[in-house]
Design an enzyme around this catalytic site. Structure first.
Site, PDB file in Angstrom:
ATOM      1  N   ASP A  46       6.355  -3.168  -8.936  1.00 57.49           N
ATOM      2  CA  ASP A  46       5.838  -1.959  -9.572  1.00 57.49           C
ATOM      3  C   ASP A  46       6.575  -1.664 -10.873  1.00 57.49           C
ATOM      4  O   ASP A  46       5.976  -1.271 -11.880  1.00 57.49           O
ATOM      5  CB  ASP A  46       5.884  -0.757  -8.622  1.00 57.49           C
ATOM      6  CG  ASP A  46       7.168  -0.685  -7.813  1.00 57.49           C
ATOM      7  OD1 ASP A  46       8.025  -1.581  -7.949  1.00 57.49           O
ATOM      8  OD2 ASP A  46       7.327   0.283  -7.047  1.00 57.49           O
ATOM      9  N   LYS A 106       9.010  -7.442  -3.832  1.00 59.01           N
ATOM     10  CA  LYS A 106       9.014  -6.082  -3.280  1.00 59.01           C
ATOM     11  C   LYS A 106       9.978  -6.065  -2.107  1.00 59.01           C
ATOM     12  O   LYS A 106       9.646  -5.726  -0.960  1.00 59.01           O
ATOM     13  CB  LYS A 106       7.595  -5.677  -2.855  1.00 59.01           C
ATOM     14  CG  LYS A 106       7.439  -4.190  -2.567  1.00 59.01           C
ATOM     15  CD  LYS A 106       7.647  -3.308  -3.780  1.00 59.01           C
ATOM     16  CE  LYS A 106       7.363  -1.845  -3.434  1.00 59.01           C
ATOM     17  NZ  LYS A 106       7.825  -0.925  -4.488  1.00 59.01           N
ATOM     18  N   TYR A 145      -2.840 -15.077   0.116  1.00 59.64           N
ATOM     19  CA  TYR A 145      -4.148 -15.684  -0.116  1.00 59.64           C
ATOM     20  C   TYR A 145      -4.414 -16.860   0.826  1.00 59.64           C
ATOM     21  O   TYR A 145      -5.566 -17.198   1.097  1.00 59.64           O
ATOM     22  CB  TYR A 145      -4.272 -16.163  -1.557  1.00 59.64           C
ATOM     23  CG  TYR A 145      -4.351 -15.057  -2.586  1.00 59.64           C
ATOM     24  CD1 TYR A 145      -4.475 -13.726  -2.212  1.00 59.64           C
ATOM     25  CD2 TYR A 145      -4.307 -15.351  -3.946  1.00 59.64           C
ATOM     26  CE1 TYR A 145      -4.542 -12.718  -3.151  1.00 59.64           C
ATOM     27  CE2 TYR A 145      -4.376 -14.347  -4.900  1.00 59.64           C
ATOM     28  CZ  TYR A 145      -4.495 -13.033  -4.500  1.00 59.64           C
ATOM     29  OH  TYR A 145      -4.562 -12.043  -5.444  1.00 59.64           O
ATOM     30  N   ASP A 197      -0.952 -12.968  -9.563  1.00 59.84           N
ATOM     31  CA  ASP A 197      -2.358 -12.798  -9.918  1.00 59.84           C
ATOM     32  C   ASP A 197      -2.552 -11.509 -10.705  1.00 59.84           C
ATOM     33  O   ASP A 197      -3.204 -11.476 -11.760  1.00 59.84           O
ATOM     34  CB  ASP A 197      -3.185 -12.781  -8.627  1.00 59.84           C
ATOM     35  CG  ASP A 197      -4.683 -12.857  -8.884  1.00 59.84           C
ATOM     36  OD1 ASP A 197      -5.098 -12.950 -10.054  1.00 59.84           O
ATOM     37  OD2 ASP A 197      -5.447 -12.831  -7.901  1.00 59.84           O
ATOM     38  N   ASP A 257      -2.795 -11.063 -15.201  1.00 60.30           N
ATOM     39  CA  ASP A 257      -3.954 -10.446 -15.847  1.00 60.30           C
ATOM     40  C   ASP A 257      -3.537  -9.242 -16.687  1.00 60.30           C
ATOM     41  O   ASP A 257      -4.096  -8.998 -17.762  1.00 60.30           O
ATOM     42  CB  ASP A 257      -4.987 -10.026 -14.801  1.00 60.30           C
ATOM     43  CG  ASP A 257      -5.803 -11.206 -14.291  1.00 60.30           C
ATOM     44  OD1 ASP A 257      -5.725 -12.277 -14.906  1.00 60.30           O
ATOM     45  OD2 ASP A 257      -6.488 -11.060 -13.269  1.00 60.30           O
TER      46      ASP A 257
END
Length: 355
Positions: free
Chosen positions: A223, A191, A141, A247, A251
């Protein structure tokens, strides 16, 4: 000396829910003989209407000298046509940058009385009590980016993911310190089978873990973590991860509880820290007095815990919320036949009465 709390109601239902949280804070401060003073400042669309900017310098300066910040919510369709640099949401980004808010803590705790609201089966969500510790000012980001360029005859865009060792060390230590206050398990999410930044992340977290022999470290790919949150969420204690993964996962985890109106959060900073519910400003119900204040009240509990170091006060608020829920009190977003329907003020008073 009195501890200074800056209250930023923001937009929409922000004033209503922050008023509720402050009322609860005052009751807890009275019970535990704490000296708190409150200063109200503007940010978001409300600030834009008054001052022409979403984050006035006066607000930022007040926050820099505060012991903690209680934030409502910003945004709304009223400001949809404002130029991007002046949109209400820029207030949050400005506060993150100006206060060095480098970590977001997102607790997800499902009370037994609320398991029916989860999209997961009650037996899967019973006992869920986890915290996601998300790095907030690094990663993709905040890396270099290109909106459009020509490459081999085709248009492309790109975003650069990068982390430094000090950035990872800082967020990792916060996660391990958080785990020490809880059940003592950190699950670091990356990852590393694909991304170079994740391999640096994993190596650095492993080094930090040596400073905390009393805390168990586990590693999961992102994942697999997303899947595990859906099939066995109660296994997690503290989840540590970077900005992008955090992020998305935070959620996903928020849905486990069944209502985002119940979910608090904390953004931990170098100068001070900011506490807010995860829901938005809900302009469609603003002024009706029906908003759920619990997420903001629980955010105030986090303020007591992390900024004021008043664990007893934090626990008193959390236990009062649980007791009010067990008594059957629900705002409109959670109410059904057989429960006690409460507006914002009634729900707030129900929590206060349980302190």
């Amino acid at each position: 000396m009195a501890k200074k709390i800056v209250v930023i109601p923001g937009d929409g239902i922000g004033e209503e829910i922050t008023n509720s949280a402050v009322a609860v804070m005052k009751r807890v401060a009275e019970r535990f003989s704490l000296d708190l003073e409150y200063e109200y400042k503007d940010a978001g669309g409300t600030a834009y209407d008054k001052f022409g900017v979403p984050l006035p310098e006066d607000t930022l300066n007040a926050c820099k000298s505060a012991d903690g910040i209680l934030f409502g919510a910003v945004g709304g369709d009223k400001w949809d046509n404002v130029e991007p640099a002046l949109r209400p949401e820029k207030a949050i980004l400005g506060l993150r940058k100006g206060l060095g808010l480098y970590a977001n803590l997102r607790p997800v705790k499902v009370a037994d009385s609320l398991t029916e609201y989860s999209p997961l089966k009650p037996e899967l969500v019973k006992g869920v009590d986890l915290v996601i510790v998300r790095e907030l000012v690094g990663g993709i980001y905040f890396g270099e980016k290109c909106e459009s360029e020509q490459h081999n005859g085709a248009e492309r865009a790109w975003d650069l993911e990068n982390y430094s060792v000090p950035e990872v060390q800082r967020i990792a230590r916060l996660a391990f310190e958080t785990a020490k206050l809880r059940r003592g398990v950190v699950t670091s999410v990356d990852k590393a089978n694909v991304l170079a930044t994740s391999r640096l992340w994993r190596r650095t977290v492993a080094q930090v873990a040596k400073e905390y022999p009393e805390v168990e470290l586990k590693n999961l790919y992102v994942d697999n973590t997303a899947m595990q949150l859906a099939v066995r969420p109660a296994q997690f204690d503290v989840i540590l991860t970077g900005n992008l993964f955090g992020d998305i996962l935070s959620d996903e985890a928020a849905v486990i509880g069944g209502s985002i109106g119940m979910m608090p959060s904390a953004s931990i900073g170098e100068l001070t820290s900011l506490y807010e519910p995860i829901h938005g400003s809900a302009p469609d119900i603003a002024g009706k007095g029906i908003a759920n204040p619990v997420g903001t009240i629980l955010s105030a509990a986090m303020l007591f815990r992390y900024s004021l170091k008043e664990e007893q006060a934090a626990v008193a608020i959390e236990q009062a919320v649980d007791k009010a829920l067990n008594q059957g009190w629900r705002t409109a977003d959670l109410w059904h036949e057989g429960l006690k329907k409460a507006d914002t003020d009634t729900m707030t008073q129900a929590v206060i009465d349980c302190i």
